[in-house]
Motif scaffolding. Sequence first.
Motif, PDB file in Angstrom:
ATOM      1  N   ALA A  45       0.837  -1.198   0.000  1.00 13.63           N
ATOM      2  CA  ALA A  45       0.000   0.000   0.000  1.00 13.63           C
ATOM      3  C   ALA A  45       0.871   1.247   0.000  1.00 13.63           C
ATOM      4  CB  ALA A  45      -0.896  -0.004   1.220  1.00 13.63           C
ATOM      5  N   ILE A  46       0.333   2.290  -0.588  1.00 13.59           N
ATOM      6  CA  ILE A  46       1.045   3.564  -0.578  1.00 13.59           C
ATOM      7  C   ILE A  46       1.073   4.134   0.832  1.00 13.59           C
ATOM      8  CG2 ILE A  46       0.973   5.944  -1.406  1.00 13.59           C
ATOM      9  CD1 ILE A  46      -0.233   4.837  -3.991  1.00 13.59           C
ATOM     10  N   ASN A  47      -0.067   4.034   1.528  1.00 10.18           N
ATOM     11  CA  ASN A  47      -0.128   4.476   2.917  1.00 10.18           C
ATOM     12  C   ASN A  47      -1.081   3.567   3.681  1.00 10.18           C
ATOM     13  OD1 ASN A  47      -2.772   5.337   2.383  1.00 10.18           O
ATOM     14  ND2 ASN A  47      -2.083   7.398   1.845  1.00 10.18           N
ATOM     15  N   GLN A  48      -1.288   3.848   4.948  1.00  7.74           N
ATOM     16  CA  GLN A  48      -2.104   2.998   5.796  1.00  7.74           C
ATOM     17  C   GLN A  48      -3.599   3.157   5.536  1.00  7.74           C
ATOM     18  OE1 GLN A  48      -1.074   0.589   7.908  1.00  7.74           O
ATOM     19  NE2 GLN A  48       0.915   0.967   7.020  1.00  7.74           N
ATOM     20  N   ASN A  49      -4.004   4.102   4.704  1.00  8.68           N
ATOM     21  CA  ASN A  49      -5.418   4.301   4.438  1.00  8.68           C
ATOM     22  C   ASN A  49      -5.952   3.396   3.336  1.00  8.68           C
ATOM     23  OD1 ASN A  49      -5.543   6.326   6.351  1.00  8.68           O
ATOM     24  ND2 ASN A  49      -4.943   7.892   4.881  1.00  8.68           N
ATOM     25  N   HIS A  50      -5.089   2.723   2.627  1.00  8.72           N
ATOM     26  CA  HIS A  50      -5.538   1.876   1.526  1.00  8.72           C
ATOM     27  C   HIS A  50      -4.705   0.597   1.514  1.00  8.72           C
ATOM     28  CE1 HIS A  50      -7.830   1.439  -2.219  1.00  8.72           C
ATOM     29  NE2 HIS A  50      -6.808   0.692  -2.586  1.00  8.72           N
TER      30      HIS A  50
ATOM     31  N   PHE B 197      -4.095  -3.502   1.119  1.00  3.75           N
ATOM     32  CA  PHE B 197      -4.589  -4.682   0.422  1.00  3.75           C
ATOM     33  C   PHE B 197      -3.571  -5.781   0.573  1.00  3.75           C
ATOM     34  CE2 PHE B 197      -2.506  -1.924  -2.604  1.00  3.75           C
ATOM     35  CZ  PHE B 197      -1.631  -2.749  -3.268  1.00  3.75           C
ATOM     36  N   GLU B 198      -4.083  -7.012   0.548  1.00  5.79           N
ATOM     37  CA  GLU B 198      -3.222  -8.195   0.645  1.00  5.79           C
ATOM     38  C   GLU B 198      -3.979  -9.392   0.102  1.00  5.79           C
ATOM     39  OE1 GLU B 198      -3.657  -9.792   5.138  1.00  5.79           O
ATOM     40  OE2 GLU B 198      -2.627  -7.877   4.958  1.00  5.79           O
ATOM     41  N   ASP B 199      -3.303 -10.512   0.023  1.00  2.00           N
ATOM     42  CA  ASP B 199      -3.912 -11.741  -0.469  1.00  2.00           C
ATOM     43  C   ASP B 199      -4.632 -12.443   0.672  1.00  2.00           C
ATOM     44  OD1 ASP B 199      -3.024 -11.428  -3.041  1.00  2.00           O
ATOM     45  OD2 ASP B 199      -1.196 -12.588  -2.744  1.00  2.00           O
ATOM     46  N   LEU B 200      -5.924 -12.704   0.476  1.00  6.16           N
ATOM     47  CA  LEU B 200      -6.719 -13.481   1.430  1.00  6.16           C
ATOM     48  C   LEU B 200      -7.229 -14.709   0.696  1.00  6.16           C
ATOM     49  CD1 LEU B 200      -8.845 -10.641   3.097  1.00  6.16           C
ATOM     50  CD2 LEU B 200      -6.693 -11.609   3.881  1.00  6.16           C
ATOM     51  N   ASN B 201      -6.831 -15.866   1.150  1.00  5.82           N
ATOM     52  CA  ASN B 201      -7.187 -17.142   0.487  1.00  5.82           C
ATOM     53  C   ASN B 201      -6.763 -17.139  -0.978  1.00  5.82           C
ATOM     54  OD1 ASN B 201      -8.254 -18.229   2.796  1.00  5.82           O
ATOM     55  ND2 ASN B 201     -10.375 -17.800   2.250  1.00  5.82           N
ATOM     56  N   GLY B 202      -5.647 -16.505  -1.279  1.00  3.76           N
ATOM     57  CA  GLY B 202      -5.140 -16.480  -2.641  1.00  3.76           C
ATOM     58  C   GLY B 202      -5.808 -15.455  -3.540  1.00  3.76           C
TER      59      GLY B 202
END
Length: 158
Positions: free
Chosen positions: A2-7, A9-14
């Motif tokens: 993420a660019i900052n803590q307000n946005h 994202f990550e992989d959840l269940n692929g």
Amino acid sequence: MAINQNHLFEDLNGIKCAIVEKNVPADRADFLRRILEYNRYTVVVVPSPPPKAAPAAPAPPPAPAATPPPAAAPAGAAASSPTPPAEGPGPVDTTASAPAPAPMPATFTIGVTDVMFNPINAIFGRLLKTQGGQIVTLAYWQQQENEPDNEKPYFDKQ
């Protein structure tokens, strides 16, 4: 990343997901899932990994028993008789007496597959609606109100 803590994202269940909230209890996860699914988002809810516990600090070694310095032997005493070592307390077993850690409550991470989703923008941009057709307010999102009151702006509420 993420660019900052307000946005975030990550992989959840692929699946690449925008993170809505992390470490939420099951009832909150169900509440948010219902709102987001009603607003046509594909929701992914996964159990949060347990927090990484800091390694326990090793117990300091027991201090050696202080032995008095040998007294000067009288002139007629035998110098070859050794004095027996002082019996001190043995090593203390701290592992058996340590209490077991309390089980952590089950928490979940909630994400949506639309990686452009940002919960702050969705709430303050008035993009989310309840099943009753009302606009989701910040107090309703945080479960401080049972019904959203969107007649009065959030900054006028006392």
